[in-house]
Design a protein around this motif. Structure first.
Motif, PDB file in Angstrom:
ATOM      1  N   UNK A  43      38.852  49.113  45.309  1.00  0.00           N
ATOM      2  CA  UNK A  43      38.681  49.492  43.907  1.00  0.00           C
ATOM      3  C   UNK A  43      38.893  48.268  43.012  1.00  0.00           C
ATOM      4  N   UNK A  44      38.217  48.195  41.866  1.00  0.00           N
ATOM      5  CA  UNK A  44      38.395  47.044  40.980  1.00  0.00           C
ATOM      6  C   UNK A  44      39.840  46.851  40.528  1.00  0.00           C
ATOM      7  N   UNK A  45      40.551  47.966  40.271  1.00  0.00           N
ATOM      8  CA  UNK A  45      41.932  47.848  39.795  1.00  0.00           C
ATOM      9  C   UNK A  45      42.834  47.194  40.839  1.00  0.00           C
ATOM     10  N   UNK A  46      42.702  47.628  42.094  1.00  0.00           N
ATOM     11  CA  UNK A  46      43.565  47.083  43.137  1.00  0.00           C
ATOM     12  C   UNK A  46      43.128  45.675  43.534  1.00  0.00           C
ATOM     13  N   UNK A  47      41.819  45.391  43.420  1.00  0.00           N
ATOM     14  CA  UNK A  47      41.370  44.023  43.687  1.00  0.00           C
ATOM     15  C   UNK A  47      41.940  43.065  42.645  1.00  0.00           C
ATOM     16  N   UNK A  48      41.974  43.492  41.388  1.00  0.00           N
ATOM     17  CA  UNK A  48      42.549  42.648  40.334  1.00  0.00           C
ATOM     18  C   UNK A  48      44.029  42.398  40.609  1.00  0.00           C
ATOM     19  N   UNK A  49      44.731  43.437  41.064  1.00  0.00           N
ATOM     20  CA  UNK A  49      46.132  43.248  41.436  1.00  0.00           C
ATOM     21  C   UNK A  49      46.253  42.214  42.556  1.00  0.00           C
ATOM     22  N   UNK A  50      45.385  42.312  43.554  1.00  0.00           N
ATOM     23  CA  UNK A  50      45.428  41.362  44.665  1.00  0.00           C
ATOM     24  C   UNK A  50      45.174  39.936  44.176  1.00  0.00           C
ATOM     25  N   UNK A  51      44.231  39.793  43.260  1.00  0.00           N
ATOM     26  CA  UNK A  51      43.884  38.472  42.738  1.00  0.00           C
ATOM     27  C   UNK A  51      45.083  37.808  42.077  1.00  0.00           C
ATOM     28  N   UNK A  52      45.832  38.567  41.291  1.00  0.00           N
ATOM     29  CA  UNK A  52      46.958  37.983  40.551  1.00  0.00           C
ATOM     30  C   UNK A  52      48.266  37.999  41.350  1.00  0.00           C
ATOM     31  N   UNK A  53      48.270  38.692  42.496  1.00  0.00           N
ATOM     32  CA  UNK A  53      49.482  38.717  43.321  1.00  0.00           C
ATOM     33  C   UNK A  53      49.505  37.591  44.348  1.00  0.00           C
ATOM     34  N   UNK A  54      48.449  36.768  44.398  1.00  0.00           N
ATOM     35  CA  UNK A  54      48.418  35.673  45.375  1.00  0.00           C
ATOM     36  C   UNK A  54      48.952  34.389  44.750  1.00  0.00           C
ATOM     37  N   UNK A  55      49.415  33.517  45.598  1.00  0.00           N
ATOM     38  CA  UNK A  55      49.888  32.207  45.183  1.00  0.00           C
ATOM     39  C   UNK A  55      48.698  31.335  44.766  1.00  0.00           C
ATOM     40  N   UNK A  56      48.976  30.275  44.022  1.00  0.00           N
ATOM     41  CA  UNK A  56      47.938  29.286  43.752  1.00  0.00           C
ATOM     42  C   UNK A  56      47.362  28.787  45.077  1.00  0.00           C
ATOM     43  N   UNK A  57      46.054  28.681  45.125  1.00  0.00           N
ATOM     44  CA  UNK A  57      45.350  28.272  46.344  1.00  0.00           C
ATOM     45  C   UNK A  57      45.550  29.259  47.484  1.00  0.00           C
ATOM     46  N   UNK A  58      45.992  30.468  47.156  1.00  0.00           N
ATOM     47  CA  UNK A  58      46.122  31.514  48.167  1.00  0.00           C
ATOM     48  C   UNK A  58      44.787  32.179  48.444  1.00  0.00           C
ATOM     49  N   UNK A  59      44.813  33.175  49.319  1.00  0.00           N
ATOM     50  CA  UNK A  59      43.597  33.845  49.772  1.00  0.00           C
ATOM     51  C   UNK A  59      43.663  35.331  49.466  1.00  0.00           C
ATOM     52  N   UNK A  60      42.582  35.857  48.914  1.00  0.00           N
ATOM     53  CA  UNK A  60      42.413  37.309  48.765  1.00  0.00           C
ATOM     54  C   UNK A  60      41.360  37.759  49.764  1.00  0.00           C
ATOM     55  N   UNK A  61      41.664  38.817  50.490  1.00  0.00           N
ATOM     56  CA  UNK A  61      40.714  39.380  51.445  1.00  0.00           C
ATOM     57  C   UNK A  61      40.411  40.815  51.033  1.00  0.00           C
ATOM     58  N   UNK A  62      39.156  41.108  50.768  1.00  0.00           N
ATOM     59  CA  UNK A  62      38.725  42.468  50.469  1.00  0.00           C
ATOM     60  C   UNK A  62      38.221  43.107  51.759  1.00  0.00           C
ATOM     61  N   UNK A  63      38.935  44.150  52.222  1.00  0.00           N
ATOM     62  CA  UNK A  63      38.498  44.899  53.390  1.00  0.00           C
ATOM     63  C   UNK A  63      38.299  46.370  53.048  1.00  0.00           C
ATOM     64  N   UNK A  64      38.858  46.825  51.918  1.00  0.00           N
ATOM     65  CA  UNK A  64      38.571  48.171  51.433  1.00  0.00           C
ATOM     66  C   UNK A  64      37.113  48.252  51.009  1.00  0.00           C
TER      67      UNK A  64
END
Length: 362
Positions: free
Chosen positions: A259-280
């Motif tokens: 979902x866009x809401x949870x993806x946005x949370x994932x984006x801002x919950x990562x460290x600088x130069x961290x990785x977001x993985x969308x599997x949902x």
């Protein structure tokens, strides 16, 4: 000679599933008939039933399956009758540009059986879910969709690697590249998210933060390797993940909701130069809006994980072996075993979050 077996079909958009007699043809060149022993009830099957994937009804549902090869067609050499296999929906071609570059897990030309299974009596062609259609006593697949594994494992456990559990474990290990000492946050702790937690634990992550709105799923996440849990209905998950990682954010954040809401949370919950993985898996109408400056300024990687970027011939046997060694608790994902005629009720329990996986045992 073609065989008649029972199978669960979705006859039309939003209609209840029902058991019908289906005709399974003899395997043609490159095909195999598999006697299904167990098949998990996955959210993808529900999406098919609801018309969220295509309108090519009727669908023969089921795809997280394990069973025994009964017969094979001309030219099949990798499997033979009697082999215990997990079915996969990525039968790599070996010839596309991804395969030829040594990246078969990205195969752009995966294939299914050429022949169609049909409804007995009417001859109407069925669309098998993800090219498998395993809510049936037997199914016809491309031989490349059969992956041999150790036959001493429970079929109810083995079949889950066919989709959700592999997607989650692969999202952590293959796509996210989680390694020893990493901090990992997983948003959404159903079957796929729980598997991502198990994968991060298997890879040696130092801190694994499970985020969900259901305390039952958070409790299960602890058993799969989560070191911390966050109920995002009660706590801001971004703030909580940052607090648990020294104010920085997680090295890898896996979004298992879609979902866009949870993806946005994932984006801002990562460290600088961290990785977001969308599997949902999102639905077609969903849109994502992020400040482009934030995408640029935070660096790192934004990835999508399709089937956990797995290579079934490599990953399935390895994960089964790890389970048999007691290092990967795949049986935790099997909440209940059911009959073919209980699939509709299993969809309801899934919708209400009462199960990680219901598994049809034949």
């Amino acid at each position: 000679m073609a065989q008649e077996v029972r199978g669960v079909i979705a006859p039309g958009k939003g209609e209840p599933v029902r058991i019908e007699t289906i005709v399974v043809p003899d395997p043609g060149p490159g095909e195999a008939v598999v006697r299904v022993q167990a098949c998990g009830v996955c959210h993808t099957d529900l999406h098919y039933k609801q018309g969220g994937i295509s309108d090519d009804f009727p669908f023969l549902l089921g795809h997280e399956a394990a069973g025994v090869v009964e017969s094979v067609g001309e030219g099949v050499t990798d499997v033979e009758p009697g082999d215990f296999v997990v079915l996969n929906w990525r039968a790599v071609c070996g010839q596309c540009r991804a395969c030829l570059r040594g990246r078969p897990w990205y195969c752009f030309d995966t294939h299914n059986a050429e022949q169609k299974m049909t409804l007995a009596g009417t001859g109407r062609e069925l669309s098998p879910a993800l090219g498998i259609g395993a809510f049936a006593e037997k199914t016809l697949v491309a031989a490349g969709q059969c992956t041999k594994v150790d036959p001493s494992v429970s079929p109810a456990v083995a079949g889950l690697l066919g989709c959700g559990v592999m997607a989650g474990i692969g999202a952590a290990i293959n796509t996210g590249g989680v390694t020893r000492g990493d901090s990992v946050a997983v948003i959404g702790c159903g079957g796929v998210g729980g598997a991502a937690i198990a994968g991060a634990h298997l890879a040696g992550a130092g801190r694994i933060i499970a985020v969900d709105i259901d305390d039952r799923k958070l409790a299960t996440a602890r058993t799969l390797g989560a070191t911390h849990t966050v109920n995002s209905k009660e706590t801001d998950p971004v703030a909580a993940v940052r607090e648990l990682t020294g104010g920085f954010g997680a090295d890898v954040v896996i979004e298992a909701v879609g979902r866009p809401e949870t993806y946005t949370q994932a984006f801002y919950a990562r460290d600088l130069a961290g990785t977001v993985v969308l599997v949902g898996v999102p639905t077609p109408e969903m849109k994502l809006e992020l400040p482009l400056l934030d995408v640029f300024g935070r660096g790192g990687a934004l990835k999508s994980s399709w089937y956990g970027d797995c290579l079934p011939s490599r990953d399935f046997p390895m994960l089964i072996d790890l389970h048999l060694q007691g290092r990967l608790p795949l049986d935790t994902f099997v909440t209940e075993t059911i009959r073919l005629d209980e699939v509709e009720q299993a969809f309801e329990r899934m919708h209400h979050g009462d199960v990680l996986r219901s598994v049809v045992v034949l």
